[in-house]
Design a protein around this motif. Structure first.
Motif, short mmCIF file in Angstrom:
data_model
loop_
_atom_site.label_atom_id
_atom_site.label_comp_id
_atom_site.label_asym_id
_atom_site.label_seq_id
_atom_site.Cartn_x
_atom_site.Cartn_y
_atom_site.Cartn_z
N VAL A 122 0.84 -1.21 0.00
CA VAL A 122 0.00 0.00 0.00
C VAL A 122 0.87 1.25 0.00
CG1 VAL A 122 -1.62 1.33 1.40
CG2 VAL A 122 -2.00 -1.11 1.06
N LEU A 123 1.91 1.26 0.83
CA LEU A 123 2.79 2.42 0.90
C LEU A 123 3.59 2.60 -0.39
CD1 LEU A 123 4.16 2.08 4.55
CD2 LEU A 123 2.17 3.36 3.75
N ASP A 132 8.38 10.51 -4.00
CA ASP A 132 9.04 10.15 -2.74
C ASP A 132 8.52 10.96 -1.56
OD1 ASP A 132 10.59 8.25 -3.93
OD2 ASP A 132 12.33 9.55 -4.23
N ASN A 133 8.49 10.27 -0.43
CA ASN A 133 8.21 10.88 0.86
C ASN A 133 9.16 10.21 1.84
OD1 ASN A 133 7.04 10.92 3.61
ND2 ASN A 133 5.38 12.07 2.65
N LEU A 134 10.05 10.99 2.43
CA LEU A 134 11.10 10.40 3.25
C LEU A 134 10.53 9.60 4.41
CD1 LEU A 134 13.74 13.30 3.37
CD2 LEU A 134 13.75 11.23 1.94
N ASN A 135 9.43 10.07 4.99
CA ASN A 135 8.82 9.35 6.11
C ASN A 135 8.27 8.00 5.67
OD1 ASN A 135 8.89 11.44 8.37
ND2 ASN A 135 7.90 12.60 6.74
N VAL A 136 7.58 8.00 4.53
CA VAL A 136 7.02 6.76 4.01
C VAL A 136 8.13 5.83 3.55
CG1 VAL A 136 5.48 5.75 2.29
CG2 VAL A 136 4.86 7.91 3.38
N ASP A 137 9.15 6.39 2.89
CA ASP A 137 10.30 5.58 2.45
C ASP A 137 10.92 4.82 3.61
OD1 ASP A 137 10.60 5.78 -0.32
OD2 ASP A 137 11.45 7.79 -0.17
N ALA A 138 11.09 5.50 4.72
CA ALA A 138 11.73 4.87 5.88
C ALA A 138 10.90 3.69 6.39
CB ALA A 138 11.92 5.91 6.98
N ILE A 139 9.59 3.85 6.42
CA ILE A 139 8.73 2.78 6.90
C ILE A 139 8.68 1.62 5.91
CG2 ILE A 139 6.39 2.17 7.62
CD1 ILE A 139 8.03 3.89 9.60
N VAL A 140 8.73 1.91 4.62
CA VAL A 140 8.79 0.85 3.61
C VAL A 140 10.01 -0.04 3.86
CG1 VAL A 140 9.28 0.41 1.17
CG2 VAL A 140 7.46 2.00 1.81
N ASN A 141 11.15 0.58 4.14
CA ASN A 141 12.36 -0.20 4.43
C ASN A 141 12.22 -0.96 5.74
OD1 ASN A 141 13.64 0.71 2.09
ND2 ASN A 141 14.42 2.55 3.11
N HIS A 142 11.61 -0.32 6.72
CA HIS A 142 11.39 -0.97 8.02
C HIS A 142 10.51 -2.20 7.87
CE1 HIS A 142 10.92 -1.16 12.40
NE2 HIS A 142 9.62 -1.39 12.18
N LEU A 143 9.45 -2.09 7.07
CA LEU A 143 8.53 -3.20 6.88
C LEU A 143 9.19 -4.35 6.11
CD1 LEU A 143 5.17 -1.35 6.10
CD2 LEU A 143 5.90 -2.41 8.25
N LYS A 144 10.11 -4.03 5.23
CA LYS A 144 10.84 -5.09 4.51
C LYS A 144 11.61 -5.96 5.51
CE LYS A 144 14.19 -5.78 0.75
NZ LYS A 144 15.19 -6.55 1.51
N LEU A 145 12.26 -5.33 6.45
CA LEU A 145 13.00 -6.07 7.47
C LEU A 145 12.04 -6.82 8.40
CD1 LEU A 145 15.72 -3.39 8.40
CD2 LEU A 145 15.98 -5.43 6.95
N SER A 146 10.91 -6.21 8.73
CA SER A 146 9.93 -6.86 9.59
C SER A 146 9.39 -8.13 8.94
CB SER A 146 8.77 -5.90 9.90
OG SER A 146 9.22 -4.78 10.62
N ASP A 165 4.83 -4.17 16.12
CA ASP A 165 5.76 -3.12 15.72
C ASP A 165 5.51 -2.69 14.28
OD1 ASP A 165 8.45 -1.58 15.98
OD2 ASP A 165 8.77 -2.89 14.25
N ALA A 166 5.28 -3.68 13.39
CA ALA A 166 5.03 -3.37 11.98
C ALA A 166 3.74 -2.57 11.81
CB ALA A 166 4.97 -4.65 11.16
N ALA A 167 2.70 -2.95 12.56
CA ALA A 167 1.42 -2.23 12.47
C ALA A 167 1.57 -0.80 12.95
CB ALA A 167 0.36 -2.96 13.28
N ASN A 168 2.28 -0.60 14.06
CA ASN A 168 2.49 0.76 14.57
C ASN A 168 3.27 1.62 13.58
OD1 ASN A 168 1.15 0.31 16.99
ND2 ASN A 168 2.99 -0.38 18.06
N ALA A 169 4.28 1.02 12.97
CA ALA A 169 5.08 1.75 11.98
C ALA A 169 4.22 2.14 10.76
CB ALA A 169 6.27 0.90 11.54
N TYR A 170 3.44 1.20 10.28
CA TYR A 170 2.58 1.45 9.12
C TYR A 170 1.57 2.56 9.41
CZ TYR A 170 -1.46 0.46 6.06
OH TYR A 170 -2.52 0.56 5.21
N PHE A 171 0.90 2.46 10.56
CA PHE A 171 -0.12 3.46 10.88
C PHE A 171 0.48 4.82 11.19
CE2 PHE A 171 -2.98 -0.25 11.93
CZ PHE A 171 -3.91 0.04 10.94
N SER A 172 1.77 4.86 11.51
CA SER A 172 2.41 6.15 11.79
C SER A 172 2.54 7.01 10.55
CB SER A 172 3.79 5.92 12.42
OG SER A 172 4.73 5.47 11.45
#
Length: 340
Positions: A122-123, A132-146, A165-172
């Motif tokens: 979705v992101l 690009d959105n730096l905030n969204v980009d960071a969470i995309v990378n975070h979710l890949k690791l999750s 943790d993944a849900a909190n990151a996504y909703f942020s």
């Protein structure tokens, strides 16, 4: 393939549901408003407290039509269905698999990895469409690791931590995907019981609708919706339905809500603030949402595993069938639903 029939939504507060022959009749103060042949209905969802006649309950039971009761705000109350006709051997196999910790953990990992994958999809779609959105980009990378961590974790407790943790990151960062009406549809994270803002009202409402449809799909193929693999079991909790729902939260729920807001289909006037900490949909807003949901269910996609076109409304039924095949060892793995 199962035929996608209609869901009849009863939203008028003082509506009464009765039977006339093979027809479901909706009346208000003994005045008939609607008459629908039972063979055109797959389920009835009632937001009314006035009542349902025993005759129409028997008609629904005989016709394999579920009758679900929700509060006016969309909170689940209860569900009536006729005798279960599922394969008892399949349920026996489900119970055996539940007792197998390795099997249960493997299936749980697949389900949560699919949830995180779909969050990330979705992101990524937003980034592809709007830059690009730096905030969204960071969470995309975070979710890949999750997602990678979820597939190798050694316990359900660890998996629940990764999922949370993944849900909190996504909703942020979900607020960045709201492109219109931002002043009213602000989003500072998930809240519920009761939802405190318009976005959470919509999410809670549509999640309830999806969960109810998954329960029906699981029962239809012969599985016990209350015996899940990831979600802990407790009386009255449809744990397996909640398991399967994890695959669909982002695709069926979140994307639908974002579309309603961004396309101006739902607006601030469709909400009422009950208290400082709670908000609900108006009757008009609920009707708008349900109408859009019915239209969404009729749209078709190519199922990522089957390679066939399937109405979106049948996706829960397809996944229930695939899970049943996996439990019976007809296929080697459970093909979770993944957004491309």
């Amino acid at each position: 393939m199962r035929k996608l029939l209609n869901t009849l939504y009863i939203t008028i507060p003082d509506a009464y549901i009765s039977k006339d022959g093979l027809n479901v009749v909706i009346s208000v103060k003994q005045e008939e408003l609607l008459r629908v042949p039972i063979h055109n209905i797959e389920s009835i969802i009632c937001f009314s407290y006035m009542g349902v006649s025993p005759g129409v309950m028997k008609l629904c039971a005989d016709s394999n039509v579920s009758l679900t009761f929700l509060s006016p705000t969309g909170r689940y109350i209860g569900r009536f269905h006729g005798p279960q006709k599922g394969n008892v051997l399949l349920r026996k196999r489900q119970y055996e698999c539940f007792q197998n910790e390795d099997f249960s953990l493997k299936l749980s990992r697949l389900i949560i990895a699919s949830k995180i994958h779909n969050y990330r999809a979705v992101l990524m779609r937003h980034l592809h469409n709007y830059g690009d959105n730096l905030n969204v980009d960071a969470i995309v990378n975070h979710l890949k690791l999750s997602k990678e961590r979820s597939l190798i974790t050694n316990s359900k407790d660890q998996l629940r931590g990764i999922e949370g943790d993944a849900a909190n990151a996504y909703f942020s960062v979900l607020k960045y995907l709201i492109l219109n009406q931002n002043q009213f549809f602000y989003f500072n994270g998930r809240n519920k019981r009761p939802p405190r803002d318009g976005v959470n009202v919509l999410l809670s409402f549509i999640y309830t609708m999806i969960a109810n449809e998954i329960v029906g799909a699981l029962e239809c193929v012969g599985l016990d919706p209350y015996l899940g693999f990831f979600h802990t079991i407790r009386p009255g909790r449809a744990s397996l339905a909640l398991d399967i729902m994890e695959e669909f939260r982002a695709y069926l729920g979140d994307r639908f809500v974002l579309s309603l807001i961004n396309r101006l289909q739902i607006q601030p006037s469709d909400f009422i603030r009950q208290t400082e900490d709670s908000m609900v949909l108006t009757d008009a807003g609920r009707k708008t949402l349900l109408g859009a949901w019915q239209n969404r269910k009729r749209e078709e996609i190519t199922h990522p595993y089957l390679g066939e076109k399937v109405p979106i409304g049948l996706l829960p039924f397809v996944q229930a069938q695939l899970l049943a095949r996996y439990l019976r060892s007809d296929i080697d793995n459970y093909p979770v639903f993944l957004i491309k």
